[in-house]
Structures are given as C-alpha cells and as structure tokens.
Design a protein around this motif. Structure first.
Motif, short mmCIF file in Angstrom:
data_model
loop_
_atom_site.label_atom_id
_atom_site.label_comp_id
_atom_site.label_asym_id
_atom_site.label_seq_id
_atom_site.Cartn_x
_atom_site.Cartn_y
_atom_site.Cartn_z
N GLY A 1 0.76 -1.15 -0.07
CA GLY A 1 -0.08 -0.04 0.10
C GLY A 1 0.98 1.19 0.03
N THR A 24 -7.45 -3.42 -3.52
CA THR A 24 -7.00 -2.67 -4.68
C THR A 24 -5.86 -3.36 -5.19
N THR A 83 -3.55 3.96 -0.17
CA THR A 83 -4.24 2.93 0.17
C THR A 83 -3.48 2.02 1.31
N GLU A 115 -4.56 8.16 -4.89
CA GLU A 115 -5.21 7.67 -3.48
C GLU A 115 -4.17 7.30 -2.54
N SER A 133 -3.20 -5.76 -3.60
CA SER A 133 -2.87 -5.39 -2.13
C SER A 133 -2.79 -6.55 -1.35
N ALA A 191 -7.26 -2.42 2.06
CA ALA A 191 -8.19 -2.00 0.72
C ALA A 191 -7.90 -3.07 -0.25
#
Length: 110
Positions: free
Chosen positions: A31, A46, A40, A38, A88, A44
């Motif tokens: 992250g 992602t 993160t 963003e 992620s 998350a």
C-alpha cells in the motif's frame, strides 16, 4: 470481399465486447500513495495494472486454488518482470497467496 466482411465482423465484436481478460503472474504490495493519487492501506481491495483505467474493477482468480477477489485498479505497475498485476495485501489474503508471494491468476474486467 469476404476478407473485408470477416474483418468488419471481428472488429465490431471487439467494439461491443468490453471484457478484458488475461492470465499471468501476480504479486502483492503493502500500500501507500498510488499513481491515481489515493493512499491505500493493507485492508483495501486494490491493485496495480499497467494499462487498465483507474477505478476499473477486475475479478482476479488464483488458478491454483480457484479463490477469487474483485479489486479496483488504483495504481500503475507491476514493474517486476513477467507479472501482469500486483494486488494489495488484503486481496492477496483472499487469494491465499501470502505464503508463496506470487500466484498464477486470471484477470477479467468487470
């Protein structure tokens, strides 16, 4: 004439079929600040992809165990050789790929 008609049919089917699918190697990351701006964290769901637009949701399937997760593209990459997506930490947990660090996956645009 037949070749032109076949080409036209093929191109029109691509234009109306927005599905983007590929298979290859995935890894995971922790992250931080992403290319989309963003920030993160580890919780998350992602991912980073080289070409898909930010905000695109993709279904990632671990081909070894069949586990799946839907992630949102928020970053660019992966930059590691041979990989098609970085997910992620939370997504890697869902895919059961933490211990191995990488997994062979399929990626399908939602």
């Amino acid at each position: 004439m037949f070749v032109k008609l076949s080409l036209a049919a093929a191109l029109s089917s691509i234009a109306i079929c927005p599905v983007h699918a590929e298979s290859g190697l995935a890894a995971f990351y922790g992250g931080g600040r992403t290319a989309s701006g963003e920030v993160t964290g580890r919780t998350a769901l992602t991912a980073a992809h080289r070409t898909l637009p930010f905000g695109t949701r993709v279904l990632v399937t671990n081909l070894r165990n069949g586990k799946t997760v839907v992630v949102r593209i928020t970053d660019r990459g992966p930059y590691g050789r041979g990989r098609i997506i970085d997910v992620s930490h939370a997504a890697a947990l869902e895919l059961d790929m933490i211990d191995s660090g990488t997994a062979t996956v399929s990626v399908v645009r939602q």
